[in-house]
Design an enzyme around this catalytic site. Structure first.
Site, PDB file in Angstrom:
ATOM      1  N   LYS A 263       0.869  -1.173   0.000  1.00  0.00           N
ATOM      2  CA  LYS A 263       0.000   0.000   0.000  1.00  0.00           C
ATOM      3  C   LYS A 263       0.900   1.216   0.000  1.00  0.00           C
ATOM      4  O   LYS A 263       1.933   1.212   0.686  1.00  0.00           O
ATOM      5  CB  LYS A 263      -0.866   0.037   1.265  1.00  0.00           C
ATOM      6  CG  LYS A 263      -1.778  -1.150   1.418  1.00  0.00           C
ATOM      7  CD  LYS A 263      -2.534  -1.046   2.720  1.00  0.00           C
ATOM      8  CE  LYS A 263      -3.191  -2.374   3.053  1.00  0.00           C
ATOM      9  NZ  LYS A 263      -3.740  -2.400   4.399  1.00  0.00           N
ATOM     10  N   CYS A 264       0.479   2.252  -0.700  1.00  0.00           N
ATOM     11  CA  CYS A 264       1.287   3.473  -0.686  1.00  0.00           C
ATOM     12  C   CYS A 264       1.358   4.027   0.728  1.00  0.00           C
ATOM     13  O   CYS A 264       2.277   4.766   1.059  1.00  0.00           O
ATOM     14  CB  CYS A 264       0.706   4.497  -1.644  1.00  0.00           C
ATOM     15  SG  CYS A 264      -1.015   4.854  -1.309  1.00  0.00           S
ATOM     16  N   THR A 265       0.400   3.662   1.581  1.00  0.00           N
ATOM     17  CA  THR A 265       0.349   4.176   2.948  1.00  0.00           C
ATOM     18  C   THR A 265       0.952   3.200   3.979  1.00  0.00           C
ATOM     19  O   THR A 265       0.848   3.438   5.183  1.00  0.00           O
ATOM     20  CB  THR A 265      -1.111   4.456   3.360  1.00  0.00           C
ATOM     21  OG1 THR A 265      -1.866   3.264   3.095  1.00  0.00           O
ATOM     22  CG2 THR A 265      -1.704   5.630   2.610  1.00  0.00           C
TER      23      THR A 265
END
Ligand code: NAD
Length: 457
Positions: A263-265
């Site tokens: 996930k980019c987060t």
């Protein structure tokens, strides 16, 4: 016969989920032309019709939730619970944006001169939105771009990542009965199709890696079309000495390793203020307690990574680190599994602390105090999201104001952001207006300032 690409299941790579056209420029241009033709009637057909269609789309996706969840698990290896959550989020986004179609479409201003003339700024659609998306949120990201684009009267051509082709095509197939023909088209393919879409669209929204996002931004700017690029992250969680260690470790383990860290987060750095040993011990225990394995099995939160190459990146990054506290190896079996990995002995300047690996690996970095923690957190080219774990409100407020990321979360994991709040980062993580919520309107509409004066002058 024209070229094709294959999308394979990462947990069972012999399972070819889809074989789809590797669309060339002509195919993309033809999809954009059809979208443009369908778009005018859609924009002129009225906001209520658009709201109704998006509400019907939400109902269709909700009714197909089980089927879509199964397909997401199979195609991109997302664990069952997260895949179901993603479909639920897609439904919520469609419902939210259906209502957004009925929002006020502009403002009025007092007229500079005396008299009864009206001065107003009204929103209008931009035309054909070209959407280029990654594979990791195969339904939520396409729809968090497409739903507002459609709500505000645009047409959409979506170019999904090759590894998520089947979910994108099935989504378009499901929505076809409630949208005019040609209004929402998927063109499958890789870089050539993406490049062609940037050359044809009236507005571009991209999510993916920094390298490709920059190329997309340059090409869009060169044509003078508005764009937005959401890219990677190298997100930190800062753990202050007064934090609830067990709770923080559990949340950080999930944010770092859930969906194999793709996930980019995801949390890829944990900055521990003070002695890192007690927290590292709690984190390793929490990570080792996570369910890992076949993403179709209930209770599994760490499935495979998307490709053999991605698995190699995780193992290589672990090998470069000073010490491996847990994990570090490829998983067994045919699937592209990598062990959930915590590394220590890492300096802020090391590659693993600066570059996105995009896999189930996180580095623990010690800091002498809160100021050093902020400096380490801010000292990377990315700026998507940071978490702070503390019970001290003053500290939390102070750090929140000094962290150079688009999102800051206190006593919350880095991953998991609400769909109705603005989403985006600073520095290399984002370019252009924010996504989601009401902010989506900035990209997908332009304003026309109108003055209407009495005929007498
Ligand atoms: P990617 O950059 O490889 O691909 C993204 C999309 O761009 C795909 O559809 C791809 O086919 C297309 N593409 C490739 N070359 C292109 C070109 N030259 N011109 C136009 N399009 C082209 O990214 P990915 O591997 O699919 O996704 C992983 C990346 O996405 C990670 O860096 C992750 O952090 C990022 N990501 C960011 C967010 C966010 O909102 N910030 C969300 C999810 C993922």
């Amino acid at each position: 016969m024209s070229a094709t690409i294959e999308s394979r299941s990462p947990q069972r790579p012999s399972d070819v989920v889809a074989t789809v056209p590797d669309s060339d420029r002509r195919a993309v241009a033809s999809a954009v032309a059809s979208a443009r033709a369908a778009g005018s009637a859609w924009a002129e057909g009225g906001a209520v019709a658009r709201a109704n269609a998006l509400n019907e789309a939400a109902a269709i996706v909700a009714a197909a939730a089980d089927e879509l969840t199964t397909l997401i698990v199979r195609e991109v290896g997302k664990p069952l619970g997260e895949a179901a959550g993603e479909v639920g989020r897609a439904v919520a986004i469609l419902r939210y944006q259906a209502q957004a179609a009925l929002d006020p479409d502009g403002e009025t201003y007092p007229n500079a001169a005396a008299g009864t003339a009206l001065l107003m700024a009204r929103r209008r659609p931009r035309g054909v939105a070209g959407l280029i998306t990654p594979w990791n949120f195969p339904i939520a990201i396409p729809l968090w771009k497409a739903a507002p684009a459609l709500a505000y009267g645009n047409a959409v051509v979506l170019k999904p990542a090759p590894a998520a082709s089947a979910v994108a095509l099935r989504t378009a197939e499901l929505l076809a009965p409630v949208l005019p023909e040609g209004l929402f088209t998927v063109v499958t393919g890789g870089a050539e199709a993406g490049t062609a879409l940037v050359e044809e669209a009236d507005v571009v929204s991209f999510t993916g890696s920094v390298a490709v996002g920059r190329a997309v931004a340059l090409a869009a700017a060169g044509r003078g079309v508005p764009f937005q690029a959401e890219m990677g992250g190298q997100n930190a969680s800062i753990v202050l000495p007064d934090a609830n260690v067990e709770a923080a470790a559990a949340m950080i383990a999930g944010a770092a390793m859930g969906y194999a860290g793709q996930k980019c987060t995801a949390t890829s750095r944990v900055i521990v203020v003070g002695d890192p040993a007690p927290f590292t011990g709690a984190l390793v225990a929490a990570v080792e307690g996570l369910g890992a394995g076949d993403p179709a099995d209930k209770g599994v939160v760490v499935g495979p990574v998307i490709s053999e190459e991605a698995r190699g990146r995780v193992v290589a990054a672990a090998g470069e680190a000073g010490a491996v506290a847990t994990g570090g190896r490829a998983g067994s079996g045919d699937g592209w599994f990598a062990e959930p990995t915590v590394v220590t002995g890492v300096s802020p300047g090391d590659r693993i602390a600066r570059e996105e690996v995009f896999g189930p690996i996180t580095a623990v970095l010690p800091a002498a105090g809160a100021d050093e923690a902020v400096a380490i957190s801010n000292g990377v080219p990315y700026g998507l999201v940071t978490s702070v774990f503390t019970r001290d409100l003053d500290r939390a407020l102070d750090l929140t104001a000094r962290l150079d990321t688009g999102m800051v979360r206190v006593n919350q994991p880095t991953a998991g952001v609400d769909f109705h709040a603005p989403f985006g980062g600073e520095k290399d993580s984002s370019m252009g207006p924010r996504e989601q919520g009401k902010h989506a309107r900035e990209l997908y509409t332009s304003t026309r300032t109108i003055t209407i004066a009495p005929a007498g002058g």
